[in-house]
Enzyme design. Sequence first.
Site, PDB file in Angstrom:
ATOM      1  NE  ARG A   1     -17.943  -7.828  -3.020  1.00 18.27           N
ATOM      2  CZ  ARG A   1     -17.387  -8.343  -4.123  1.00 18.27           C
ATOM      3  NH1 ARG A   1     -17.289  -7.633  -5.205  1.00 18.27           N
ATOM      4  NH2 ARG A   1     -16.947  -9.573  -4.121  1.00 18.27           N
TER       5      ARG A   1
ATOM      6  CG  HIS B   1       1.915  -7.868 -15.691  1.00 18.68           C
ATOM      7  ND1 HIS B   1       2.849  -7.295 -16.513  1.00 18.68           N
ATOM      8  CD2 HIS B   1       1.782  -7.013 -14.649  1.00 18.68           C
ATOM      9  CE1 HIS B   1       3.280  -6.164 -15.991  1.00 18.68           C
ATOM     10  NE2 HIS B   1       2.635  -5.976 -14.851  1.00 18.68           N
TER      11      HIS B   1
ATOM     12  N   GLY C   1      -6.573   7.435   0.445  1.00 17.93           N
ATOM     13  CA  GLY C   1      -5.179   7.013   0.482  1.00 17.93           C
ATOM     14  C   GLY C   1      -5.010   5.512   0.368  1.00 17.93           C
TER      15      GLY C   1
ATOM     16  CG  ASN D   1      -1.885  13.941  -0.549  1.00 19.97           C
ATOM     17  OD1 ASN D   1      -0.727  14.242  -0.328  1.00 19.97           O
ATOM     18  ND2 ASN D   1      -2.869  14.188   0.309  1.00 19.97           N
TER      19      ASN D   1
END
Length: 181
Positions: free
Chosen positions: A179, A114, A141, A84
Amino acid sequence: MKNALPGVENGAWYSCLTDALEGRRARARDACHAHRVMEPRGRGACAPPLAALLGRFGEDCFVEAPFHCSYGVNLHLGDQVYFNAGCVVLDSAPVRVGDRSMIGPGAHIYCADHHRDPVKRGQGIERALPVRIGADVWIGGRAVILPGVTVGDGAIIAAGAVVSRDVAPGARVAGVPARPI
């Protein structure tokens, strides 16, 4: 899983500030821009520069614009995959998305990890860990998938979840950190 970027071995520390990698990122930015400004098309559409850049663009895939990937060459989409609008894939390592998986708006998938040392981090030192997303997965989303995670077939990731550990096939996860629910 082989990484398509020169000088980047999965899990080994490297500098992301090389000319070769910057050239690859520039190519990906150009392809993502072409995708963002292409004429609207039906299902299975992708701007030709983006489709050519990806490691694999399966049958009947659709990637909504805007879309961003770091390199593209490490992104492998199975058949009927849907991204999307507003998704980001930082594919410094291979990212494989299985058939019929759906990625919700604004979802992010990260391979770049990083360095913890601030001096090394400032020098662009990072490592690349692959991400695997199985078939028939639904990622809601604004979910974030962190480096090195595997999401099993048929799993569901709730909107806004931050996935820092592997998700079992068929599992449903939510929250920060994600979880099982």
